[in-house]
Design a protein around this motif. Structure first.
Motif, PDB file in Angstrom:
ATOM      1  N   LYS A 173      66.092  31.179  36.022  1.00 41.65           N
ATOM      2  CA  LYS A 173      66.581  30.907  34.672  1.00 41.65           C
ATOM      3  C   LYS A 173      67.521  32.019  34.195  1.00 41.65           C
ATOM      4  O   LYS A 173      68.526  31.748  33.526  1.00 41.65           O
ATOM      5  CB  LYS A 173      65.401  30.768  33.699  1.00 41.65           C
ATOM      6  CG  LYS A 173      64.563  29.520  33.923  1.00 41.65           C
ATOM      7  CD  LYS A 173      63.711  29.182  32.711  1.00 41.65           C
ATOM      8  CE  LYS A 173      62.805  30.304  32.311  1.00 41.65           C
ATOM      9  NZ  LYS A 173      62.017  29.990  31.109  1.00 41.65           N
ATOM     10  N   SER A 178      69.484  29.958  31.495  1.00 41.28           N
ATOM     11  CA  SER A 178      68.691  28.905  30.870  1.00 41.28           C
ATOM     12  C   SER A 178      67.610  29.504  29.979  1.00 41.28           C
ATOM     13  O   SER A 178      66.966  30.493  30.338  1.00 41.28           O
ATOM     14  CB  SER A 178      68.038  28.035  31.948  1.00 41.28           C
ATOM     15  OG  SER A 178      67.089  27.153  31.394  1.00 41.28           O
ATOM     16  N   GLU A 180      65.218  27.334  28.813  1.00 41.01           N
ATOM     17  CA  GLU A 180      64.172  26.313  28.855  1.00 41.01           C
ATOM     18  C   GLU A 180      62.824  26.958  29.148  1.00 41.01           C
ATOM     19  O   GLU A 180      62.716  27.879  29.968  1.00 41.01           O
ATOM     20  CB  GLU A 180      64.497  25.264  29.919  1.00 41.01           C
ATOM     21  CG  GLU A 180      63.498  24.127  29.981  1.00 41.01           C
ATOM     22  CD  GLU A 180      63.908  23.027  30.966  1.00 41.01           C
ATOM     23  OE1 GLU A 180      63.185  22.024  31.041  1.00 41.01           O
ATOM     24  OE2 GLU A 180      64.945  23.190  31.645  1.00 41.01           O
TER      25      GLU A 180
END
Length: 304
Positions: A173, A178, A180
């Motif tokens: 990530k 990212s 998330e």
């Protein structure tokens, strides 16, 4: 503490050297893990394009395991960096998961599933310098998690900590930018000795990153073991710290300096040190099997 780490590394090195030497010298292993998957599973599939196609992923996994043991032997007993063997093990690992995914998306999934522990292989791809393969494998893993009944990760941190896989998720990530958050994902600080590595991965100070490398290496070595709660309980990673090498690769992608630091883990075998990216190997078996597999499953994308 440094003396304890050095002793733990030396003990692990001795045990692994004995295990690998014994494994390599046992003829049964070569016959069972290398010859049989080709002769009994791959060759029949090549003949008719259908027979035992659902066994191909398992055959690839067996071949990957064989090359990995060859890599361990070269690194442990010859003190040479096993570039060819490691690359072949890596490419068969990658296609094991991709062919398994093709079967999982077919009408006969044959019991294949991905778990959180499999995500450590994304760090393996990064450690080899195969950024496209890491990206593709991560996408495959995450897509399959989404469709499995037990969801992303499937095992809560509180019930059984999974340090290397979740660190691999977080490193991925960070690389992809990212934010998330997945089901069951632990907080960064729950990764304990690996937490400084996450915090410093993009720090402009090479010395700060170097300190984080040492902390991560300390935690890796002291976490080596076979009990459920040992942070590094997969023997393949004991002296091949893919999570640390992956962090170095991601940092290099940002054109940030990677300091040279001393630590028993990095000096135990040539597998412990950061290397330039390995070339993706050419392999006759894969060149024969993969196009046919893509054709008969209609699910396998060969472009990586």
């Amino acid at each position: 503490m440094n003396n304890n780490i050095r002793l733990k590394t030396e003990e692990t090195l001795k045990a692994q050297r004995e295990d690998v030497r014994d494994w390599i010298l046992e003829p049964f292993n070569k016959n069972h893990l290398f010859s049989k998957p080709i002769e009994r599973k791959i060759k029949p599939f090549l003949n008719d394009g259908q027979m035992q196609k659902k066994l191909i992923p398992g055959s690839f996994q067996s071949i990957s395991f064989w090359y990995r043991r060859q890599a361990d032997n070269k690194s442990l007993n010859q003190t040479l960096y096993p570039d060819e063997e490691l690359a072949l093990s890596g490419i068969y690992t990658f296609w094991h998961y991709e062919t398994a995914c093709a079967i999982m998306e077919s009408d006969d999934p044959a019991g294949y599933r991905f778990s959180i522990t499999d995500f450590t292989n994304v760090s393996t791809m990064l450690s080899l310098g195969w950024m496209n393969h890491a990206d593709r494998l991560a996408a495959t893993m995450l897509d399959r998690w989404d469709v499995q009944e037990d969801g992303n990760g499937s095992v809560s941190w509180e019930s059984l900590p999974q340090y290397l896989p979740w660190l691999s998720v977080k490193l991925y990530k960070a690389w992809r930018g990212s934010d998330e958050v997945f089901d069951f994902e632990p907080r960064d600080e729950q990764l304990e000795g690996f937490y400084p590595l996450l915090k410093a991965i993009f720090d402009p100070s090479a010395s700060t990153f170097g300190e984080a490398l040492i902390e991560a290496a300390d935690f890796h070595v002291m976490g080596i073991g076979t009990d459920d709660y040992d942070p590094v309980r997969d023997e393949d990673y004991w002296l091949f710290p893919v999570e640390i090498l992956a962090a170095c690769r991601i940092r290099q992608q940002r054109c940030l300096d990677i300091p040279y630091v001393e630590h028993p883990l990095f000096d135990a075998t040539p597998l412990g040190r950061y290397h330039s990216p390995l070339p993706v190997p050419r392999d006759d078996i894969l060149e024969k099997v993969l196009p046919l597999y893509a054709k008969v499953t209609g699910k396998l994308d060969l472009q990586v």
